[in-house]
Scaffold this motif. Structure first.
Motif, PDB file in Angstrom:
ATOM      1  N   SER A 217      38.295  26.353  38.947  1.00 29.55           N
ATOM      2  CA  SER A 217      39.197  26.783  38.704  1.00 29.55           C
ATOM      3  C   SER A 217      40.011  27.112  39.443  1.00 29.55           C
ATOM      4  O   SER A 217      38.909  28.593  40.457  1.00 29.55           O
TER       5      SER A 217
ATOM      6  N   SER B  11      45.891  24.640  38.897  1.00 29.43           N
ATOM      7  CA  SER B  11      45.181  22.990  37.331  1.00 29.43           C
ATOM      8  C   SER B  11      44.862  22.113  37.846  1.00 29.43           C
ATOM      9  O   SER B  11      43.829  21.556  37.109  1.00 29.43           O
TER      10      SER B  11
ATOM     11  N   SER C 143      43.942  30.369  38.995  1.00 24.63           N
ATOM     12  CA  SER C 143      44.679  30.781  38.329  1.00 24.63           C
ATOM     13  C   SER C 143      45.055  32.108  38.980  1.00 24.63           C
ATOM     14  O   SER C 143      44.333  32.871  39.681  1.00 24.63           O
TER      15      SER C 143
END
Length: 68
Positions: A36, A25, A38
């Motif tokens: 981003s 993050s 993830s």
């Protein structure tokens, strides 16, 4: 298949570096072209990544974790 590998010496403990690299993050704070990142950092799993270079269109991809 493409493979990217690099190496650099950093004056910090492995634990400190790992904690920074695994804080997905926070990537946009220190790596402005990564919008981003993830996913589960387990070998065989796919991550979700979005990158965008200045003046370019954003790109999304799913890199596979090979080693962690």
């Amino acid at each position: 298949m493409y493979w990217i590998e690099t190496e650099i010496e950093i004056a910090a403990s492995p634990q400190r570096i790992w904690s920074i690299l695994m804080d997905f993050s926070a990537y946009p704070e220190w790596n402005p072209f990564i919008r981003s990142l993830s996913g589960d950092v387990t070998p065989g799993q796919l991550l979700r990544a979005s990158i965008q270079l200045p003046g370019a269109k954003a790109m999304s991809f799913r890199p596979k974790v090979r080693v962690a």
